[in-house]
Every structure is written in C-alpha cells, then in structure tokens.
Design an enzyme around this catalytic site. Sequence first.
Site, PDB file in Angstrom:
ATOM      1  N   ASP A 275       1.038  -1.115   0.525  1.00  0.00           N
ATOM      2  CA  ASP A 275       0.119   0.002   0.252  1.00  0.00           C
ATOM      3  C   ASP A 275       0.777   1.267  -0.057  1.00  0.00           C
ATOM      4  O   ASP A 275       0.567   2.259   0.637  1.00  0.00           O
ATOM      5  CB  ASP A 275      -0.954   0.453   1.571  1.00  0.00           C
ATOM      6  CG  ASP A 275      -1.387  -1.287   1.548  1.00  0.00           C
ATOM      7  OD1 ASP A 275      -2.031  -1.864   0.859  1.00  0.00           O
ATOM      8  OD2 ASP A 275      -1.781  -1.460   2.370  1.00  0.00           O
TER       9      ASP A 275
ATOM     10  N   ASN B 125     -19.861  -6.850   0.481  1.00  0.00           N
ATOM     11  CA  ASN B 125     -18.648  -6.361  -0.862  1.00  0.00           C
ATOM     12  C   ASN B 125     -18.342  -4.669   0.171  1.00  0.00           C
ATOM     13  O   ASN B 125     -19.091  -4.119   0.106  1.00  0.00           O
ATOM     14  CB  ASN B 125     -19.249  -5.996  -1.923  1.00  0.00           C
ATOM     15  CG  ASN B 125     -19.917  -7.840  -2.824  1.00  0.00           C
ATOM     16  OD1 ASN B 125     -19.502  -8.675  -2.149  1.00  0.00           O
ATOM     17  ND2 ASN B 125     -20.959  -7.341  -3.401  1.00  0.00           N
TER      18      ASN B 125
ATOM     19  N   GLU C  56     -11.271  -1.125  -3.834  1.00  0.00           N
ATOM     20  CA  GLU C  56     -10.784  -0.218  -2.881  1.00  0.00           C
ATOM     21  C   GLU C  56      -9.765   0.487  -2.973  1.00  0.00           C
ATOM     22  O   GLU C  56      -9.207   0.253  -4.505  1.00  0.00           O
ATOM     23  CB  GLU C  56     -10.462  -1.226  -1.257  1.00  0.00           C
ATOM     24  CG  GLU C  56      -9.444  -2.495  -2.160  1.00  0.00           C
ATOM     25  CD  GLU C  56      -8.349  -3.881  -0.719  1.00  0.00           C
ATOM     26  OE1 GLU C  56      -9.248  -3.605  -0.158  1.00  0.00           O
ATOM     27  OE2 GLU C  56      -7.705  -4.276  -1.192  1.00  0.00           O
TER      28      GLU C  56
ATOM     29  N   HIS D   6      -3.466  -1.175  -5.018  1.00  0.00           N
ATOM     30  CA  HIS D   6      -2.955  -0.146  -4.204  1.00  0.00           C
ATOM     31  C   HIS D   6      -1.589   0.823  -4.662  1.00  0.00           C
ATOM     32  O   HIS D   6      -1.162   0.794  -3.664  1.00  0.00           O
ATOM     33  CB  HIS D   6      -2.928  -0.676  -2.763  1.00  0.00           C
ATOM     34  CG  HIS D   6      -3.425  -0.279  -1.321  1.00  0.00           C
ATOM     35  ND1 HIS D   6      -4.380   0.255  -0.618  1.00  0.00           N
ATOM     36  CD2 HIS D   6      -3.399   1.456  -1.400  1.00  0.00           C
ATOM     37  CE1 HIS D   6      -4.592   0.400   0.278  1.00  0.00           C
ATOM     38  NE2 HIS D   6      -3.756   2.315  -0.496  1.00  0.00           N
TER      39      HIS D   6
ATOM     40  N   ARG E  31       4.601  -8.657  -0.392  1.00  0.00           N
ATOM     41  CA  ARG E  31       3.407  -7.330  -1.333  1.00  0.00           C
ATOM     42  C   ARG E  31       5.330  -6.241  -1.351  1.00  0.00           C
ATOM     43  O   ARG E  31       4.997  -5.578  -0.648  1.00  0.00           O
ATOM     44  CB  ARG E  31       2.703  -7.242  -1.152  1.00  0.00           C
ATOM     45  CG  ARG E  31       1.623  -7.621  -0.805  1.00  0.00           C
ATOM     46  CD  ARG E  31       0.338  -7.342  -0.629  1.00  0.00           C
ATOM     47  NE  ARG E  31      -0.148  -7.644   0.511  1.00  0.00           N
ATOM     48  CZ  ARG E  31      -0.962  -6.473   1.240  1.00  0.00           C
ATOM     49  NH1 ARG E  31      -1.746  -6.531   0.585  1.00  0.00           N
ATOM     50  NH2 ARG E  31      -0.690  -6.362   2.398  1.00  0.00           N
TER      51      ARG E  31
END
Length: 344
Positions: free
Chosen positions: A39, A180, A217, A281, A315
């Site tokens: 992120d 969701n 998102e 992200h 990540r």
Amino acid sequence: MIKHALPRALAVLGLALAAGAGSAAAVEFDNPLLPQRADPHVQLQADGNYYFTATAPEYDRIELRRTRDLNALRSAETKVVWRKHAAGPMSHHIWAPELHRIGGKWYIYFSAGRADAHWDIRPYVLENAADDPMTGEWKELGRIDTGWDSFSLDATIFEHRGRRYFVWVQCCRTPDEPMNTSIYMAEMRSPSAITGKTVLLTRPEYAWEKVKHAVNEAPAVLARNGKVFLTYSASATDANYALGMLTADAGADLLDPASWKKSPEPVFKSSAANSQYGPGHNSFTTTPDGKTDILVYHARSYRDIQGDPLYDPNRHTRAQVINWKADGSPDFGEPVPDRRKALD
C-alpha cells in the site's frame, strides 16, 4: 476529405506528443524499491524530498521515510512516527497510511481495527504542526465519521479546483447489504471531517473485480490533460489483484456519479512474463522536475501463496513511468520485471 483529415491528424499527433511529453524512457527504477511494504504512498513535497508511507508487514505502526531519490528508498531517513494502541480503537490492522500537507500542517490518514475486534476497521487521522514531519508531535484527531458505522478503510484525499475531497472504501452500511467493498466520495469541511452529500463512485460489477472477493478499494487520484483519473484495486489480494480506473472531465461535478466513466477492463494487472503478481494499491508522484508521472504500487514476484494472502508479507513497493495515450489517458502498460532481488 483529405483537406479536412490532415489538420485533424496533426491535431491528434499534437495531443499525443503533448500527452507523451511526461514520459521518459530513461527513467528507470531499481525494483523492488522497498521489500515488504504494501500500500505504498509517495508525495514529492516543495522541499524537494519524497515522503513515503506504507503498510508495515507487522500491521503495528506508521513509518515515515524521506529521500530525494526513489531508488534510494531502502537507505532513506526513516522514523516510526506512531504505534498502535495496546487495546481499543487503533490497536490492530494498522493499514495504508498516507501523508498529506494541508494548510501548513501535516496529516496522516490511515485505517485501523481493534485487538478485540480485528475487522472493526475505520479511518483515522493524525496531525503534526511542525514544519518538518520527521519532528514535532503527531496528535491523534480520532476517527473520521463517514456517516455509517461499518467496515471502512483506505482513505485518500485530493484537491481539485479549490475543493478538497475525501475518498474511501466502505461496506455493509446496512445489515442486509452484501459483504462487498465500494468506493465513496464526499467534500471535506476540515482535514478531519466531511460535509454535504456522500456519493457512491464504484462498486464491484465485472467478473475481474469479484475473484474470490468482491472488492473495490485503495483509491488514488491523478489529474492530467483535462481529466481526473481515479484508480482502484479489485479482487483478492493474491495474483488476481488488479487496477481499475474511473475517468471524469476536469470541469465536471465530481460529486455526480454520472460524471465518472468506468473502464470495463483492468488497466494494470499481473504479468507472468515479468514475474509480477497482484499489482495494486497504488499512488502517483512525479520525477523531481515534475515532467514525468510515476506509478508507485505493490506486487509480489511469485503467484502461489501458502495460506491467506493478506498475511503473506512479500508485497514489495515498486514504481514505473506512466506513458500517455493519444486521447490523454494514462497507459500503465504491464508491471516491469525486477532489476534486483528483493532482499539484496
């Protein structure tokens, strides 16, 4: 017909050249820039420094880095500016911090849950009045009230034509609503409060947005070429994770959902050829001269994950140059291959 076609062709070529002027093939990044930081959020500030925040793999703190060279992010000046609470609000799942400069003060927006209720995640904000965000006191301004007391996260802010907007992710506004996540936007009354109407910008609709989990998102905003582009991430946080995009005219009412056009296909997704999986992200920044736009994102270098991908720490933060299409829209291409090992 030829008489009219030539000026039109020249005009299209001029737009392509103008849009492409921000691209610079010579700009390369030593990906991954920073291991185990998901992120990622980067802002180039007036002092010539990049300020970097991201989700730490332990989900327990907010860390701020400062550097003049994104390729030096691993060795950048680093400071932990805030740690999670032992209990109660802001005591678990410290996610997706973003640093912003507003009215001469610094603000960090982030998401957090509770040690006794891990998924009671809400958006919060910190404030620092010091000129240098690496110094001074970070004060907790508390939770940002979105109007619904339900799962909400991944807040970002942006200014456009004299108005400041708050964009965030929320689900389950009513007991019968599906699990969701969708993206909402409202105008801001202050750095810690919204005002006026709240609008739904996008929810999972296409099959590629609903792989394993129906997710929209991680919004991020880029205004260029008379347009406002809002990217977001969709699907599970494994190799299926990908970027989608909304587009609005710069002069449109951004709080009118009809102003936004949604791409039916992902604009940035996994590349098996380049060993890049689950890119998403993201945030946007530029080269120090402001001439070249940069996409900063996270991705893994492998597809298969043992257990829940949310708790796989690998990540890594990566970056690459954004190219521009003839119509003035961004061309993200595909995730470029790594130039070095993650932990070298």
